[in-house]
Design a protein around this motif. Sequence first.
Motif, mmCIF file in Angstrom:
data_model
loop_
_atom_site.group_PDB
_atom_site.id
_atom_site.type_symbol
_atom_site.label_atom_id
_atom_site.label_comp_id
_atom_site.label_asym_id
_atom_site.label_seq_id
_atom_site.Cartn_x
_atom_site.Cartn_y
_atom_site.Cartn_z
ATOM 1 N N TRP A 93 1.633 -0.863 -0.339
ATOM 2 C CA TRP A 93 -0.026 -0.339 0.291
ATOM 3 C C TRP A 93 0.578 1.511 0.257
ATOM 4 C CZ3 TRP A 93 -3.870 -2.411 4.661
ATOM 5 C CH2 TRP A 93 -4.590 -2.694 4.037
ATOM 6 N N THR A 94 0.722 2.184 -1.100
ATOM 7 C CA THR A 94 0.959 3.362 -0.396
ATOM 8 C C THR A 94 0.873 4.666 -0.355
ATOM 9 O OG1 THR A 94 0.379 4.021 -3.050
ATOM 10 C CG2 THR A 94 2.360 2.995 -2.566
ATOM 11 N N ALA A 95 1.402 5.053 0.565
ATOM 12 C CA ALA A 95 -0.089 6.719 1.174
ATOM 13 C C ALA A 95 0.080 7.462 -0.011
ATOM 14 C CB ALA A 95 0.804 7.703 1.662
ATOM 15 N N GLY A 96 -0.975 8.656 0.217
ATOM 16 C CA GLY A 96 -0.943 9.783 -1.225
ATOM 17 C C GLY A 96 -2.631 10.032 -0.853
ATOM 18 N N THR A 97 -3.690 9.316 -1.115
ATOM 19 C CA THR A 97 -4.671 9.814 -0.475
ATOM 20 C C THR A 97 -4.946 9.444 0.640
ATOM 21 O OG1 THR A 97 -5.226 7.211 -1.684
ATOM 22 C CG2 THR A 97 -5.680 9.102 -2.975
ATOM 23 N N THR A 98 -6.196 9.962 1.249
ATOM 24 C CA THR A 98 -6.420 9.706 2.454
ATOM 25 C C THR A 98 -7.634 9.003 2.562
ATOM 26 O OG1 THR A 98 -7.280 11.958 2.738
ATOM 27 C CG2 THR A 98 -5.202 11.518 3.808
ATOM 28 N N CYS A 99 -7.733 8.051 3.412
ATOM 29 C CA CYS A 99 -8.917 6.957 3.390
ATOM 30 C C CYS A 99 -9.616 7.295 4.856
ATOM 31 C CB CYS A 99 -8.790 5.937 2.953
ATOM 32 S SG CYS A 99 -10.234 5.052 3.360
ATOM 33 N N VAL A 100 -10.632 7.634 5.123
ATOM 34 C CA VAL A 100 -10.844 7.474 6.559
ATOM 35 C C VAL A 100 -10.756 5.668 7.595
ATOM 36 C CG1 VAL A 100 -12.662 7.204 8.595
ATOM 37 C CG2 VAL A 100 -12.968 9.350 6.535
ATOM 38 N N GLY A 101 -10.187 5.746 8.090
ATOM 39 C CA GLY A 101 -10.047 4.381 8.903
ATOM 40 C C GLY A 101 -9.325 3.411 7.554
ATOM 41 N N TRP A 102 -7.805 3.985 7.354
ATOM 42 C CA TRP A 102 -7.049 3.754 6.726
ATOM 43 C C TRP A 102 -5.703 3.900 6.461
ATOM 44 C CZ3 TRP A 102 -4.220 4.837 2.127
ATOM 45 C CH2 TRP A 102 -3.060 3.841 2.051
ATOM 46 N N SER A 103 -4.505 3.641 6.542
ATOM 47 C CA SER A 103 -3.483 4.577 6.923
ATOM 48 C C SER A 103 -2.106 2.783 5.858
ATOM 49 C CB SER A 103 -2.477 4.853 7.767
ATOM 50 O OG SER A 103 -1.772 3.852 8.634
ATOM 51 N N PRO A 104 -1.236 2.975 5.376
ATOM 52 C CA PRO A 104 -0.443 2.255 4.654
ATOM 53 C C PRO A 104 -0.020 0.562 6.290
ATOM 54 C CG PRO A 104 0.647 4.381 4.143
ATOM 55 C CD PRO A 104 -1.096 4.590 5.289
ATOM 56 N N ARG A 105 -0.671 1.982 7.037
ATOM 57 C CA ARG A 105 -0.107 0.568 8.423
ATOM 58 C C ARG A 105 -1.677 -0.516 8.406
ATOM 59 N NH1 ARG A 105 3.279 0.553 11.773
ATOM 60 N NH2 ARG A 105 2.064 -0.534 13.270
ATOM 61 N N GLY A 106 -2.853 0.275 8.200
ATOM 62 C CA GLY A 106 -3.611 -0.944 8.179
ATOM 63 C C GLY A 106 -5.606 -0.378 8.047
ATOM 64 N N LEU A 107 -5.808 -1.064 8.777
ATOM 65 C CA LEU A 107 -7.155 -0.982 8.265
ATOM 66 C C LEU A 107 -7.853 -1.559 9.521
ATOM 67 C CD1 LEU A 107 -7.888 -2.211 5.444
ATOM 68 C CD2 LEU A 107 -9.864 -2.098 6.163
ATOM 69 N N ALA A 108 -8.462 0.634 10.185
ATOM 70 C CA ALA A 108 -9.107 0.110 11.582
ATOM 71 C C ALA A 108 -10.586 0.534 11.245
ATOM 72 C CB ALA A 108 -9.022 1.585 12.344
ATOM 73 N N GLU A 109 -10.867 0.617 12.955
ATOM 74 C CA GLU A 109 -12.410 0.300 12.745
ATOM 75 C C GLU A 109 -12.908 0.639 12.278
ATOM 76 O OE1 GLU A 109 -10.093 -0.444 15.365
ATOM 77 O OE2 GLU A 109 -10.258 -2.001 16.115
ATOM 78 N N ASP A 110 -12.650 1.477 11.846
ATOM 79 C CA ASP A 110 -13.669 2.603 11.176
ATOM 80 C C ASP A 110 -13.794 3.411 9.195
ATOM 81 O OD1 ASP A 110 -10.776 4.027 11.950
ATOM 82 O OD2 ASP A 110 -11.966 6.190 12.040
ATOM 83 N N PHE A 111 -12.521 2.034 9.472
ATOM 84 C CA PHE A 111 -12.511 1.945 7.375
ATOM 85 C C PHE A 111 -14.495 1.733 6.970
ATOM 86 C CE2 PHE A 111 -12.907 0.222 3.773
ATOM 87 C CZ PHE A 111 -11.906 0.473 3.433
ATOM 88 N N PRO A 112 -14.656 2.785 6.376
ATOM 89 C CA PRO A 112 -16.605 2.324 5.699
ATOM 90 C C PRO A 112 -17.221 1.203 6.119
ATOM 91 C CG PRO A 112 -15.330 4.098 4.536
ATOM 92 C CD PRO A 112 -14.545 3.496 5.905
ATOM 93 N N LEU A 113 -17.994 0.903 5.951
ATOM 94 C CA LEU A 113 -19.333 -0.385 5.339
ATOM 95 C C LEU A 113 -19.299 -0.645 4.632
ATOM 96 C CD1 LEU A 113 -19.393 -1.025 9.832
ATOM 97 C CD2 LEU A 113 -17.974 -2.467 8.015
ATOM 98 N N ALA A 114 -20.116 0.219 3.769
ATOM 99 C CA ALA A 114 -20.472 0.205 2.454
ATOM 100 C C ALA A 114 -19.972 -0.366 1.320
ATOM 101 C CB ALA A 114 -20.552 1.553 2.108
#
Length: 378
Positions: A147-168
């Motif tokens: 995974w590369t950094a660059g875009t931002t996304c809720v619940g995600w960083s190159p370290r991994g998916l967190a609990e608030d990653f969108p569920l849709a």
Amino acid sequence: MQFKKVMVTGGAGFVGAHLALLLKQAFPDISVWACDNLKRRGSELNLPRLVRGGVGFLHGDIRCPEDVASWPAFDLLVDCSAEPSVQAGLDGSPLPVIQNNLAGTVNCLEAARRHQAALLFISTSRVYPIGPVNALPFTEQSERFVWTAGTTCVGWSPRGLAEDFPLAGARSLYGATKLAAELLLQEYAFSYGLPVLINRCGLLTGPWQMGKVDQGVVALWVARHHFGSQLKYTGFGGQGKQVRDLLHVHDFFDLLLRQLEQLSAWDGRAYNVGGGPEISVSLRELTRLCQDATGQQIQIASDSSTSPVDVRIYLTDSSRVQRDFHWQPRRTPADIVADIASWIREHEAVVRPILCSPKPTNYRRPVVRDRENNDNPG
Ligand SMILES: NC(=O)c1ccc[n+]([C@@H]2O[C@H](COP(=O)([O-])OP(=O)(O)OC[C@H]3O[C@@H](n4cnc5c(N)ncnc54)[C@H](O)[C@@H]3O)[C@@H](O)[C@H]2O)c1
């Protein structure tokens, strides 16, 4: 620990048998029962281990309300029974996975409500939707996708998916049944005051995992190297560059011990649980670890077609669970592979037919004898 009578469903399976045995070992004075329908091929190998470890075995099916109603009283239910394959239902009816993972969990919840017991649910990283996970930016390196950094996304960083990653979005029938079960668990916690904790696990592995192509891939990979049989890199170009983080089942148990000491957290919340980037491998990297641990090299075929439920990279951001429970996984991918390899070496004769050959067409669920004599844990 405050619980004295523990029921583990799926208790002859990989995770369930480990947790049941380790709980009994850590707290010899408590009663631990394992309920299992022995649907998973190889789970029967755990029965003598359970008996030796003082865990009572109840042959039963969580889909069957009469089986569940016959359980002895318990104050903690550890729910490890499931159809755990993400491929479930893809080549036929979805009903088995729905009945197992959703209707069966409702029966477990009802039993917990009747006994006013706490419930620990083993959920999955597969609750996160496939499309958005595969749309995360990545680069292809020689041994793995990254995974590369660059875009931002809720619940995600190159370290991994967190609990608030969108569920849709769609997530597989397996993931959907687990997420639906999570919602019901949270309602039971809210409506009936049941202590409920949900662990959304990434890839759990270790000895006694009856790995198959669609579930338990690390144990399968080690076994196929050990026995010199066949493997295939499938999907995303067929180069084996897809990445998962791993968690040794003993590291998972270390977390459970801490969670059992902190009941204030059992309010229906869900935690992401996994090894994270430091404890991750691509299939190519796993191959090398298997070669080192077994001393065997095998031919690995390639199939570039990608299953609709496969994901390119999954890494867990476990920051929240690590912070709340002061927990840290310790075992590296090399430790994990070495541990599985030594288990296979030690039990070669019994595990070979399970880990090395396709399911025989005449396979029948084993008959469980002495059911009446064997359901009282020591
Ligand atoms: N292993 C992993 O990587 C992983 C990752 C995330 C979540 N999980 C979850 O952890 C739990 C345990 O998974 P596992 O890897 O030990 O799988 P497993 O297949 O080894 O264990 C599941 C056990 O449940 C039993 N079972 C299935 N349906 C049943 C039913 N209707 N009634 C009674 N018993 C039944 C099976 O016979 C098996 O022994 C599952 O809920 C799974 O979804 C596993």
